[in-house]
Design a protein around this motif. Structure first.
Motif, PDB file in Angstrom:
ATOM      1  N   UNK A  81       0.841  -1.198   0.000  1.00 42.45           N
ATOM      2  CA  UNK A  81       0.000   0.000   0.000  1.00 42.45           C
ATOM      3  C   UNK A  81       0.880   1.254   0.000  1.00 42.45           C
ATOM      4  N   UNK A  82       1.973   1.208   0.777  1.00 40.09           N
ATOM      5  CA  UNK A  82       2.867   2.356   0.892  1.00 40.09           C
ATOM      6  C   UNK A  82       3.717   2.532  -0.365  1.00 40.09           C
ATOM      7  N   UNK A  83       3.930   1.454  -1.122  1.00 38.23           N
ATOM      8  CA  UNK A  83       4.854   1.477  -2.254  1.00 38.23           C
ATOM      9  C   UNK A  83       4.655   2.643  -3.230  1.00 38.23           C
ATOM     10  N   UNK A  84       3.409   2.965  -3.653  1.00 40.30           N
ATOM     11  CA  UNK A  84       3.253   4.103  -4.579  1.00 40.30           C
ATOM     12  C   UNK A  84       3.757   5.419  -4.000  1.00 40.30           C
ATOM     13  N   UNK A  85       3.595   5.590  -2.688  1.00 39.15           N
ATOM     14  CA  UNK A  85       4.056   6.814  -2.035  1.00 39.15           C
ATOM     15  C   UNK A  85       5.578   6.836  -1.979  1.00 39.15           C
ATOM     16  N   UNK A  86       6.185   5.672  -1.725  1.00 40.87           N
ATOM     17  CA  UNK A  86       7.648   5.578  -1.724  1.00 40.87           C
ATOM     18  C   UNK A  86       8.182   5.880  -3.122  1.00 40.87           C
ATOM     19  N   UNK A  87       7.485   5.410  -4.154  1.00 39.84           N
ATOM     20  CA  UNK A  87       7.900   5.680  -5.528  1.00 39.84           C
ATOM     21  C   UNK A  87       7.921   7.178  -5.808  1.00 39.84           C
ATOM     22  N   UNK A  88       6.873   7.879  -5.352  1.00 36.16           N
ATOM     23  CA  UNK A  88       6.817   9.338  -5.520  1.00 36.16           C
ATOM     24  C   UNK A  88       7.973  10.001  -4.768  1.00 36.16           C
ATOM     25  N   UNK A  89       8.230   9.544  -3.559  1.00 32.19           N
ATOM     26  CA  UNK A  89       9.310  10.122  -2.749  1.00 32.19           C
ATOM     27  C   UNK A  89      10.673   9.881  -3.383  1.00 32.19           C
ATOM     28  N   UNK A  90      10.877   8.700  -3.967  1.00 31.94           N
ATOM     29  CA  UNK A  90      12.138   8.403  -4.649  1.00 31.94           C
ATOM     30  C   UNK A  90      12.332   9.317  -5.857  1.00 31.94           C
ATOM     31  N   UNK A  91      11.225   9.671  -6.495  1.00 34.67           N
ATOM     32  CA  UNK A  91      11.311  10.600  -7.618  1.00 34.67           C
ATOM     33  C   UNK A  91      11.889  11.938  -7.200  1.00 34.67           C
ATOM     34  N   UNK A  92      11.578  12.366  -5.980  1.00 33.95           N
ATOM     35  CA  UNK A  92      12.118  13.626  -5.453  1.00 33.95           C
ATOM     36  C   UNK A  92      13.577  13.461  -5.053  1.00 33.95           C
ATOM     37  N   UNK A  93      13.857  12.410  -4.270  1.00 39.65           N
ATOM     38  CA  UNK A  93      15.193  12.234  -3.702  1.00 39.65           C
ATOM     39  C   UNK A  93      16.245  11.840  -4.735  1.00 39.65           C
ATOM     40  N   UNK A  94      15.850  11.019  -5.711  1.00 41.99           N
ATOM     41  CA  UNK A  94      16.820  10.489  -6.669  1.00 41.99           C
ATOM     42  C   UNK A  94      16.778  11.235  -7.997  1.00 41.99           C
ATOM     43  N   UNK A  95      15.578  11.500  -8.493  1.00 40.49           N
ATOM     44  CA  UNK A  95      15.447  12.107  -9.822  1.00 40.49           C
ATOM     45  C   UNK A  95      15.264  13.620  -9.784  1.00 40.49           C
ATOM     46  N   UNK A  96      15.120  14.169  -8.584  1.00 45.81           N
ATOM     47  CA  UNK A  96      14.975  15.616  -8.470  1.00 45.81           C
ATOM     48  C   UNK A  96      13.651  16.150  -8.964  1.00 45.81           C
TER      49      UNK A  96
END
Length: 310
Positions: free
Chosen positions: A111-126
């Motif tokens: 359930x949390x995975x989509x939110x983690x994906x969004x957060x990774x977009x900020x932290x890794x992809x800027x």
């Protein structure tokens, strides 16, 4: 392709994707059938039989050439190794959760995975987040705090599953369409084979190997781990190529919902009020995230239509 053909392809893609998530949703029940095999031994057979099943698929589809082409690209080889290590962590923790009575916590991770994906977009992809996405992340963080403080346990299984699968998805984006589903799973399983062999020796020397000691039916079920692993991945790959991202985004909740049902109603795992509150906050976050995704997709489509008219 005509509009009718496009619509038909998109519907077919949605069916493929739904089938993949449906199978992933009930996957815990299959692995529970393999008891008394422990999670460390099951992962070994999952890796080895996935590799065998993929080798058969490559032979039947005559696509060994694609695999050899990937092996000549050092960058792709590197990313498939990273993907393999991440999926190993995901598989191992997933099975530990299932076989130790934490199916519900495992569902929380997805359930949390989509939110983690969004957060990774900020932290890794800027990437820059919209306000609604920040709100969703805030609700998810509050949910974890509630579970830790009120429920009294750190949801390490859920957070590890979300982090490993979210990062796995990020690596897959780096790889892109240059690695097809069969070749990708083949290479990931291949790189994990040395780990599987070492793990097999350790399990054999400590707790002892269970496969082959529980009767013919149980012995026959274990090799199916390769099929159970590969088929949903192939269905998902077929669906993702055809269905719009918004459809895929909404369908991804099918698997954790089914896993939650499995844990709460079939396995009768405890769901006290504190846990319901934590899950409720996550579900609010997902509603916000899904609504924002749909609105953003409509705006993008509308802007594209205006551009076409101009």
């Amino acid at each position: 392709m005509t509009p009718d053909e496009t619509a038909r392809e998109e519907r077919l893609g949605g069916i493929y994707a739904f089938a993949a998530y449906f199978l992933w949703g009930f996957m815990p029940l299959y692995f529970l059938l393999l008891a008394p095999i422990g999670p460390w031994e099951i992962v070994v057979w999952r890796i080895l039989f996935s590799l065998l099943f993929c080798a058969i698929l490559l032979t039947v589809t005559r696509t060994w050439g694609k695999l050899l082409a990937i092996l000549r690209d050092k960058r792709l080889v590197f990313w498939t190794i990273i993907a393999g290590l991440l999926i190993y962590v995901n598989w191992q923790v997933f099975l530990i959760g299932i076989l130790t009575g934490h199916v519900i916590e495992g569902s929380l991770g997805y359930f949390i995975n989509p939110i983690v994906t969004v957060l990774l977009g900020v932290l890794v992809l800027g990437e820059k987040l919209r306000t609604a996405q920040w709100v969703a992340i805030g609700f998810a963080a509050l949910a974890v705090i509630v579970i830790i403080v009120a429920y009294g346990s750190f949801p390490w299984i859920a957070l590890t599953l979300a982090a490993s699968f979210g990062t796995y998805g990020l690596v897959k984006k780096q790889i892109g369409p240059r690695v097809d589903a069969i070749s990708g799973l083949t290479l990931e399983s291949l790189w994990l084979t040395p780990i599987a062999i070492i793990q097999l020796v350790v399990v054999g020397a400590t707790t002892g190997l269970v496969w082959g000691t529980q009767g013919a039916w149980h012995t026959a079920l274990v090799p199916l781990a390769g099929v159970i692993t590969a088929v949903p991945l192939l269905l998902f790959a077929a669906g993702a190529r055809r269905a719009p991202l918004t459809v895929i985004g909404l369908l991804q909740f099918v698997a954790p919902i089914l896993q939650f049902i499995t844990g709460a109603w079939i396995m009768q795992e405890p769901m006290p009020l504190e846990r319901w509150i934590g899950f409720g906050l996550v579900w609010i976050a997902l509603i916000v995230l899904s609504a924002d995704s749909l609105i953003s997709a409509r705006r993008t489509r509308a802007a594209s239509d205006v551009a076409d008219l101009v």
